[in-house]
Scaffold this motif. Structure first.
Motif, PDB file in Angstrom:
ATOM      1  N   GLU A  42       5.705  -2.569  -1.984  1.00  0.00           N
ATOM      2  CA  GLU A  42       5.686  -3.782  -1.156  1.00  0.00           C
ATOM      3  C   GLU A  42       5.057  -3.495   0.198  1.00  0.00           C
ATOM      4  N   ALA A  43       5.386  -2.355   0.790  1.00  0.00           N
ATOM      5  CA  ALA A  43       4.784  -1.972   2.067  1.00  0.00           C
ATOM      6  C   ALA A  43       3.277  -1.766   1.904  1.00  0.00           C
ATOM      7  N   CYS A  44       2.874  -1.204   0.776  1.00  0.00           N
ATOM      8  CA  CYS A  44       1.447  -1.001   0.490  1.00  0.00           C
ATOM      9  C   CYS A  44       0.720  -2.338   0.393  1.00  0.00           C
ATOM     10  N   VAL A  45       1.313  -3.300  -0.296  1.00  0.00           N
ATOM     11  CA  VAL A  45       0.701  -4.625  -0.406  1.00  0.00           C
ATOM     12  C   VAL A  45       0.523  -5.237   0.982  1.00  0.00           C
ATOM     13  N   ARG A  46       1.557  -5.171   1.815  1.00  0.00           N
ATOM     14  CA  ARG A  46       1.460  -5.728   3.176  1.00  0.00           C
ATOM     15  C   ARG A  46       0.349  -5.050   3.971  1.00  0.00           C
TER      16      ARG A  46
END
Length: 102
Positions: A28-32
């Motif tokens: 999720e942090a990577c997507v953001r």
């Protein structure tokens, strides 16, 4: 940052992130972060415990996301990145998304 222009040269990289990177919100942090940088592609967990990402963008965008991937986030412990250049031709991605586990 804005996403890449259709006429600008793109790099496409397949990245495998090794270490303690599952179960900590890493994808999720990577997507953001990818969306902030304007990088397109996808990210997913692998059954071997690694995270795999396909990155597409300008050389600067891809380098910035690879730098973030190598540092990870505070809850993750990244041991190594395996980066593979994907030679053209390749499809253009429209966004950055999280895929199911492979």
């Amino acid at each position: 940052m804005e996403s890449h222009d259709k006429d600008e040269p793109l790099e496409t990289r397949l990245v495998q992130v090794l270490g303690q990177v599952q179960g900590v919100g890493y994808r999720e942090a990577c997507v953001r972060r990818a969306r902030e940088l304007g990088v397109t592609g996808w990210v997913r967990n692998r059954t071997d415990g690694s995270v795999e990402a396909m990155l597409q963008g300008s050389p600067e965008q891809v380098a910035a996301l690879c730098a973030w991937l190598s540092e990870g986030m505070s809850a993750a412990l990244v041991e190594a990145l395996e980066v593979t250049e994907m030679p053209p031709p390749f499809a253009r991605f429209d966004n950055f998304e999280r895929l199911p586990t492979l």
